[in-house]
Design an enzyme around this catalytic site. Sequence first.
Site, short mmCIF file in Angstrom:
data_model
loop_
_atom_site.label_atom_id
_atom_site.label_comp_id
_atom_site.label_asym_id
_atom_site.label_seq_id
_atom_site.Cartn_x
_atom_site.Cartn_y
_atom_site.Cartn_z
CG ASP A 37 2.49 -14.02 -8.82
OD1 ASP A 37 3.09 -13.60 -9.83
OD2 ASP A 37 2.84 -15.05 -8.22
N GLY A 39 5.83 -15.65 -8.44
CA GLY A 39 7.01 -14.79 -8.35
C GLY A 39 7.28 -13.97 -9.59
CD GLU A 70 0.74 9.79 0.42
OE1 GLU A 70 0.46 10.45 1.45
OE2 GLU A 70 1.25 8.63 0.46
CG ASP A 115 -1.03 18.71 8.79
OD1 ASP A 115 -0.38 18.20 7.87
OD2 ASP A 115 -0.53 19.27 9.77
CG HIS A 151 4.05 18.21 10.83
ND1 HIS A 151 3.57 19.36 11.44
CD2 HIS A 151 3.08 17.82 9.98
CE1 HIS A 151 2.36 19.63 10.98
NE2 HIS A 151 2.05 18.71 10.09
CG HIS A 152 4.44 16.16 6.82
ND1 HIS A 152 4.66 14.99 7.49
CD2 HIS A 152 3.08 16.30 6.75
CE1 HIS A 152 3.49 14.44 7.82
NE2 HIS A 152 2.53 15.22 7.39
CD GLU A 195 12.68 -8.24 -12.75
OE1 GLU A 195 13.66 -8.32 -13.51
OE2 GLU A 195 12.10 -7.17 -12.53
N GLY A 250 8.06 1.39 -16.89
CA GLY A 250 8.07 0.00 -16.42
C GLY A 250 8.04 -0.15 -14.91
CG ASN A 294 3.87 -15.90 -13.24
OD1 ASN A 294 3.90 -15.15 -12.26
ND2 ASN A 294 4.10 -15.47 -14.47
#
Length: 556
Positions: free
Chosen positions: A439, A468, A52, A29, A115-116, A472, A412, A466
């Site tokens: 993925d 997952g 956003e 708004d 608000h916000h 990592e 990254g 792959n």
Amino acid sequence: MKYEYTVSDYLLDRLSELGIRHMFGVPGDYNLAFLDDVIGHEGMEWVGNRNELNAAYAADGYARINGIAALSTTFGVGELSAINGIAGSYAEHVPVVKISGAPTTKVMDNGLYVHHTLGDGKFDHFSRMFQEVTAAQTFLTQENAAYEIDRVLLACLTEKRPVHITLPIDVYNKPASKPTSPLHEAVTDSNQEALEQMLAEITPMINEAKRPVILAGYEVNRYENREELLQFADKTGIPVTILSGGKGVFNEEHPQFIGVYNGELSAPYLQQRVDEADCIIQIGAKPTDSTTGGFSYNFSEKNVIQISPFSVKATEKKHAPITMHDALSALSGKVSKKDPESMDIKSLHEQLKSGTYEAKEENLQQNRFFERLSSFMKEKDILLAEQGTAYYGAATMPIPKDTMVIGQPLWGSIGFTLPALLGSQLADMGRRNILLIGDGSFQLTAQELSTMLAQQIKPIIFLINNDGYTVERAIHGENQPYNDIPMWDYMKLPEVFDPEGRTLTLKVETETGLEEALKAAEENSESMTFIEVMMHRDDKPDLLEQLSKRFANQNA
């Protein structure tokens, strides 16, 4: 009362003048009335995103191709959702104009709990947060609007970093005077005396060097100096290497191009040629852990000549202000051309001489996938490679002339490239866009696929499934549950997001299956092509295999 020309008109005219044709964002708004003017502005198209953060990523992708971008969100909640994307643009020098619609000045002056907000009557919390990740900030009023808009836009152009504009909802429609001169007239110029002193010091250093090398990076792209870099290389005869973040700044088919440098993880010839160079002309390059094999470069800093966007530095002496454009152009006319024999140049093409790729009826593996993808690429393609297996597979993959590459090796933030694809494709509808994304990253920003389908853009998306977070797992926790993700039926998502079914969807598990998919993608000019590529969860490109071990040690 509607004035003939307003603050909103001034801002949108300036953005349009800079070549921005699309405004990304999410309505709220506090920016709705401003968005009415966006939609009504000739030459400006509103592109509503699914959130956003995705809007900020899309603007980043747009700016990397278009030169500058803009997005608008509402106050507080919208700003903070976008700030991660803006921080990435700041880290990687991408010029994005962030416009935040704010409550009325009366509400703010009275400290009302609207608000916000955080409910404390203060309205500068979020603009102060943006000070850390933007080159300039402003709070627009009727009195300062024209001056402040020009000031922050010039900072955005000059520093190639985001800026933040707070636009109260009762200021956008206040009267303003039209611009009387183009904005770009104030862009920084080189100081002639500093330029001459630089030439006097730097030219002999390069001329006397026996084994010089050019090391280029992404700032060459940001400041649009690819032609100047090419001219400098041609006129000096010096071999050229790049950091992976700078892929696309130099023609990889050029006989002087010797590969993508990754410190000790580089091919033996390339590592030796760079690390033993007696003069490294570092042009728009910023070495980071992810682009130098975990800071494993072994050349001496005393041999580095650093040509930055607005300065040249060598032997601890800096010459400024000198633009990269002027530095390269001036040095091209002064440096003597090197003898090809003495330069020990083994072009990338020469290094990669090997047998012809032949598809086999075998499960796809990462290295084979990128080997095949290299020959699928065409001149002037835009390749987006998501951080992880996709980026490190593409980092050393040879690409054709005039190909642009978008990645985010410094910031990254996973999930970046999917919304960035929306921006890069809208920035230039005449170029083929190809996305490589895992993925795990895809699941973070998957809903932006909906916006792409609504915009009816036609990129080629390779979703590497792959199972997952393979990148990592390679660093830590190979079998830990935090590196697992739920399995989705990815092939059904395009239809979910676009019930009209305007997407070619394919699933690939073998090398021969990939051949069929690539052929179908080539022939499909009517819609987006979405290809799910199945890979083993532990399979990694060679560069990532080695780099992940260094990251693990670095984090220990």
